[in-house]
Motif scaffolding. Structure first.
Motif, PDB file in Angstrom:
ATOM      1  N   UNK A  23       0.834  -1.213   0.000  1.00  0.00           N
ATOM      2  CA  UNK A  23       0.000   0.000   0.000  1.00  0.00           C
ATOM      3  C   UNK A  23       0.864   1.257   0.000  1.00  0.00           C
ATOM      4  N   UNK A  24       1.973   1.238   0.746  1.00  0.00           N
ATOM      5  CA  UNK A  24       2.883   2.376   0.785  1.00  0.00           C
ATOM      6  C   UNK A  24       3.576   2.552  -0.573  1.00  0.00           C
ATOM      7  N   UNK A  25       3.903   1.425  -1.205  1.00  0.00           N
ATOM      8  CA  UNK A  25       4.495   1.478  -2.549  1.00  0.00           C
ATOM      9  C   UNK A  25       3.511   2.092  -3.528  1.00  0.00           C
ATOM     10  N   UNK A  26       2.240   1.689  -3.431  1.00  0.00           N
ATOM     11  CA  UNK A  26       1.197   2.240  -4.295  1.00  0.00           C
ATOM     12  C   UNK A  26       1.011   3.733  -4.041  1.00  0.00           C
ATOM     13  N   UNK A  27       0.997   4.131  -2.778  1.00  0.00           N
ATOM     14  CA  UNK A  27       0.866   5.549  -2.421  1.00  0.00           C
ATOM     15  C   UNK A  27       2.043   6.356  -2.973  1.00  0.00           C
ATOM     16  N   UNK A  28       3.244   5.824  -2.859  1.00  0.00           N
ATOM     17  CA  UNK A  28       4.426   6.499  -3.400  1.00  0.00           C
ATOM     18  C   UNK A  28       4.301   6.659  -4.910  1.00  0.00           C
ATOM     19  N   UNK A  29       3.813   5.644  -5.581  1.00  0.00           N
ATOM     20  CA  UNK A  29       3.595   5.726  -7.027  1.00  0.00           C
ATOM     21  C   UNK A  29       2.607   6.827  -7.384  1.00  0.00           C
ATOM     22  N   UNK A  30       1.525   6.919  -6.616  1.00  0.00           N
ATOM     23  CA  UNK A  30       0.536   7.977  -6.865  1.00  0.00           C
ATOM     24  C   UNK A  30       1.138   9.364  -6.635  1.00  0.00           C
ATOM     25  N   UNK A  31       1.949   9.508  -5.590  1.00  0.00           N
ATOM     26  CA  UNK A  31       2.593  10.795  -5.332  1.00  0.00           C
ATOM     27  C   UNK A  31       3.541  11.169  -6.472  1.00  0.00           C
ATOM     28  N   UNK A  32       4.269  10.203  -7.008  1.00  0.00           N
ATOM     29  CA  UNK A  32       5.158  10.476  -8.139  1.00  0.00           C
ATOM     30  C   UNK A  32       4.368  10.828  -9.396  1.00  0.00           C
ATOM     31  N   UNK A  33       3.246  10.154  -9.615  1.00  0.00           N
ATOM     32  CA  UNK A  33       2.381  10.520 -10.748  1.00  0.00           C
ATOM     33  C   UNK A  33       1.876  11.950 -10.588  1.00  0.00           C
ATOM     34  N   UNK A  34       1.485  12.297  -9.371  1.00  0.00           N
ATOM     35  CA  UNK A  34       1.014  13.652  -9.105  1.00  0.00           C
ATOM     36  C   UNK A  34       2.106  14.685  -9.329  1.00  0.00           C
ATOM     37  N   UNK A  35       3.306  14.354  -8.939  1.00  0.00           N
ATOM     38  CA  UNK A  35       4.464  15.234  -9.129  1.00  0.00           C
ATOM     39  C   UNK A  35       4.648  15.529 -10.618  1.00  0.00           C
ATOM     40  N   UNK A  36       4.652  14.491 -11.428  1.00  0.00           N
ATOM     41  CA  UNK A  36       4.797  14.654 -12.874  1.00  0.00           C
ATOM     42  C   UNK A  36       3.624  15.426 -13.460  1.00  0.00           C
TER      43      UNK A  36
END
Length: 157
Positions: A23-36
């Motif tokens: 879940x933390x890995x998924x959250x990190x992925x979403x944050x990186x998508x948001x960053x981009x």
């Protein structure tokens, strides 16, 4: 400036989550998508680059570090009185190549296809340089101390 850990904690707190493991890995992925996504939509961080053109070549690969292109121009005389390129579709470039209409209109055109293909018109007859303003592709945040450094600190809320 907010760190990845602070951003993760803020999202978890707001949503009432306790993310661990996958879940933390998924959250990190979403944050990186948001960053981009923020960089692409706001164009808040821009760099300048240049592309060496080759005589009789109209298709070029863009560096993988380029997320988006804002503007393109050249000082080369091959482009005559229109050193600023107008962004169009790849279909427009192909049509211009077929009909030669853009050259008679004095236009310089470019199109981006996918994340790595740049098409230009008119095709340069000599080697030269095209300059461009672009947004650099960010490195994904992975360590807790990583920050979305291309985004202004005041937006890290």
């Amino acid at each position: 400036m907010a760190t990845l850990t602070q951003l993760q904690n803020r999202v978890q707190s707001t949503l009432g989550l306790t993310a661990t493991g996958n879940e933390l890995t998924l959250l990190t992925g979403y944050l990186n998508e948001g960053y981009t996504d923020v960089l692409t939509r706001t164009r808040c961080y821009v760099s300048c680059g240049d592309l060496s053109t080759i005589a009789n070549t109209w298709k070029y690969r863009t560096p993988t570090s380029v997320l988006f292109v804002n503007e393109m121009w050249t000082e080369d005389s091959v482009y005559g009185t229109s050193p600023v390129f107008e962004r169009v579709t790849s279909q427009d470039i192909i049509q211009a190549r077929r009909s030669q209409s853009a050259i008679t209109a004095g236009l310089s055109l470019y199109a981006l296809e996918g994340h790595n293909m740049l098409l230009i018109w008119p095709t340069p007859t000599t080697a030269g340089t095209i300059e461009y303003l672009y947004g650099p592709r960010p490195t994904d945040m992975s360590a807790g101390s990583d920050t979305p450094s291309f985004v202004p600190a005041e937006w890290h809320k």
